[in-house]
Scaffold this active site. Sequence first.
Site, PDB file in Angstrom:
ATOM      1  N   ARG A 197       0.725  -1.246  -0.003  1.00  0.00           N
ATOM      2  CA  ARG A 197      -0.099   0.009  -0.056  1.00  0.00           C
ATOM      3  C   ARG A 197       0.876   1.178  -0.306  1.00  0.00           C
ATOM      4  O   ARG A 197       0.474   2.240  -0.389  1.00  0.00           O
ATOM      5  CB  ARG A 197      -0.912   0.178   1.291  1.00  0.00           C
ATOM      6  CG  ARG A 197      -2.131  -0.943   0.926  1.00  0.00           C
ATOM      7  CD  ARG A 197      -3.036  -1.073   2.035  1.00  0.00           C
ATOM      8  NE  ARG A 197      -4.253  -1.645   1.912  1.00  0.00           N
ATOM      9  CZ  ARG A 197      -5.357  -1.773   2.540  1.00  0.00           C
ATOM     10  NH1 ARG A 197      -5.321  -1.338   3.978  1.00  0.00           N
ATOM     11  NH2 ARG A 197      -6.211  -2.555   2.172  1.00  0.00           N
ATOM     12  N   GLY A 251      -7.571  -7.654   1.790  1.00  0.00           N
ATOM     13  CA  GLY A 251      -6.393  -8.006   2.516  1.00  0.00           C
ATOM     14  C   GLY A 251      -5.771  -9.160   2.289  1.00  0.00           C
ATOM     15  O   GLY A 251      -4.999  -9.498   2.203  1.00  0.00           O
ATOM     16  N   LYS A 269     -17.265 -16.095   6.089  1.00  0.00           N
ATOM     17  CA  LYS A 269     -19.005 -16.027   6.348  1.00  0.00           C
ATOM     18  C   LYS A 269     -19.579 -15.518   5.106  1.00  0.00           C
ATOM     19  O   LYS A 269     -19.292 -14.591   4.555  1.00  0.00           O
ATOM     20  CB  LYS A 269     -19.169 -15.176   7.501  1.00  0.00           C
ATOM     21  CG  LYS A 269     -18.589 -15.727   8.925  1.00  0.00           C
ATOM     22  CD  LYS A 269     -19.418 -14.817  10.021  1.00  0.00           C
ATOM     23  CE  LYS A 269     -18.596 -15.505  11.293  1.00  0.00           C
ATOM     24  NZ  LYS A 269     -19.144 -14.592  12.563  1.00  0.00           N
ATOM     25  N   GLY A 289     -13.352  -3.390   1.867  1.00  0.00           N
ATOM     26  CA  GLY A 289     -14.766  -3.147   1.779  1.00  0.00           C
ATOM     27  C   GLY A 289     -15.340  -2.103   0.926  1.00  0.00           C
ATOM     28  O   GLY A 289     -16.232  -2.384   0.133  1.00  0.00           O
TER      29      GLY A 289
END
Length: 403
Positions: free
Chosen positions: A37, A347, A194, A370
């Site tokens: 990054r 990530g 999930k 996200g």
Amino acid sequence: MTILVKIADLDLSGKTVLIREDYNVPIKDGVVTSDVRIRATLPTLTQALEAGAKIILVSHLGRPVAGEYDEAFSLAPVAKSLSDFLEIDVPLIKDWTNGIDMTDHQVVLCENVRFEKGETKNDDELARKMGQLCQVYINDAFATAHRAQASTHGVAKYAAISAAGPLLINELKALTKALREPATPLLAIVGGAKVSSKLTILETLSEKVDQLIVGGGIVNTFLKAAGYEVGKSLYEADLVEVASRLMKQAEANGCEIPLPIDVICGKEFDEETPAVTKAISDVEADDMIMDVGPETSQQLNKMIAQANTIVWNGPLGVFEFEQFSQGTRSLAKAIAESSAYSIAGGGDTIAAISKFNIEDKISYISTGGGAFLEFLEGKKLPAIEILEEAARAWEAMERAREL
């Protein structure tokens, strides 16, 4: 494509520019362990410096308690890394919200913005203070674009001029190309623990893609929905019906969701637990599914070879444990060897790309997690919306100046 003000549109000579970057990087024992990054931001910093700007850098790191300094979340290691890359001293400024003396510095890094009360709540007073630090605000942190916070959203209301950095613009272009103007077949890979955390993206992708590969804990819920034994594997019992509906919905949309035909199991979630390859029908009640098996990998690799656009978010198994890394390794290798336009984000995905050393074989690596997912879902990103507003205001101002 979204209309945004760019660095090239502006005269930055002699101006103080506040740039919001994403330096939320892994740090161990005071050293940055992955500088992906940081390196990604260097072209932006170089462009602004060459344009004659003085740069104030702002970023968050982790989730410290708001208003409290915590050395564990300090950006000091990032300041050192930036100093090394830019070959100039980049000091870390602890108390910065009320003004910074830039006289002797070309670039400074502000201490973790989340140490400031009001950052995550998009506090107006904090945003106003940030806006007063500079003549130009540049948001270059696509990974935080889905959050309306003081340093990503509020500041753009108070800075004289607000623009988008090259990294943010490149992210938008790459994501638009991958999902809104894709070469088909379009293949998406979504891994993760999930279904609940990625339910919306799974529903959206099942309507847009030709194949949808699910991995990690997510695939176990789908396997359960298909009537297979998953033993002690991580899955969400309350979402089995949802997974079943998703599979039917995908089929109706002409989207294929392939399920594993073989898996690699362990008896415990442990780095030392032996790995055993089994047909999916042979999984026992005390097994934990930790990876896809070699036959499944072959099946998935054929799909990847036929795809013309690939979107990748999440590993297929517990790739951190060597004995359960073959599925993700095989997937990464297949994507690297593919001639398709490939975009990867998140990530864990970036960690897998780094582990299997394929950085230069992916068409575009998104720094977002996200934000990457929310863009794919078709959601409006607050930090982009405010920059669009700023661009309209800037264009109006430029037109008025010309009259």
